[in-house]
Scaffold this active site. Sequence first.
Site, PDB file in Angstrom:
ATOM      1  N   ARG A 101       0.832  -1.207   0.000  1.00  0.00           N
ATOM      2  CA  ARG A 101       0.000   0.000   0.000  1.00  0.00           C
ATOM      3  C   ARG A 101       0.861   1.250   0.000  1.00  0.00           C
ATOM      4  O   ARG A 101       1.914   1.301   0.620  1.00  0.00           O
ATOM      5  CB  ARG A 101      -0.895   0.017   1.241  1.00  0.00           C
ATOM      6  CG  ARG A 101      -1.733   1.291   1.362  1.00  0.00           C
ATOM      7  CD  ARG A 101      -2.645   1.265   2.558  1.00  0.00           C
ATOM      8  NE  ARG A 101      -1.925   1.572   3.785  1.00  0.00           N
ATOM      9  CZ  ARG A 101      -2.504   1.645   4.985  1.00  0.00           C
ATOM     10  NH1 ARG A 101      -3.782   1.403   5.116  1.00  0.00           N
ATOM     11  NH2 ARG A 101      -1.784   1.921   6.040  1.00  0.00           N
ATOM     12  N   CYS A 103       0.023   5.489   0.656  1.00  0.00           N
ATOM     13  CA  CYS A 103      -1.002   6.423   1.124  1.00  0.00           C
ATOM     14  C   CYS A 103      -0.432   7.829   1.031  1.00  0.00           C
ATOM     15  O   CYS A 103       0.640   8.096   1.577  1.00  0.00           O
ATOM     16  CB  CYS A 103      -1.419   6.106   2.556  1.00  0.00           C
ATOM     17  SG  CYS A 103      -2.694   7.219   3.187  1.00  0.00           S
TER      18      CYS A 103
END
Length: 124
Positions: A101, A103
Amino acid sequence: MKSIHTNEAPAAIGPYSQGIIVNNLFYSSGQIPLTAAGQMVDGDVQQQTHQVFTNLQAVLKEAGSSLGQVIKTTVFIKSMDDFAQINEVYGAYFAEHKPARSCVEVSRLPKDALVEIEVIALVK
């Protein structure tokens, strides 16, 4: 390449598709907290994040995939102050399977959303 479209997620609001399959990989467009009918979720960042996951699950299903097949996510948020609340909801959808991930905080998202998420997933 195969373009993906489902009525279970909001239609694209520009010249793009909900996602594309290339070989055995699905690349989603970013999903914001619009309902399938195109209405913006007016709730807090957690309610908006739940709607984003509802949309992601719909496009993944149409592509022949699922959250369990997601390899990578990119999360765009309006304020890093919302990170913990978004992460709490995110963790409910990725409890056991934890894809890679990124972000990032951005100055503005489409329709003034608080969160947008895109995924790359394997297709069965």
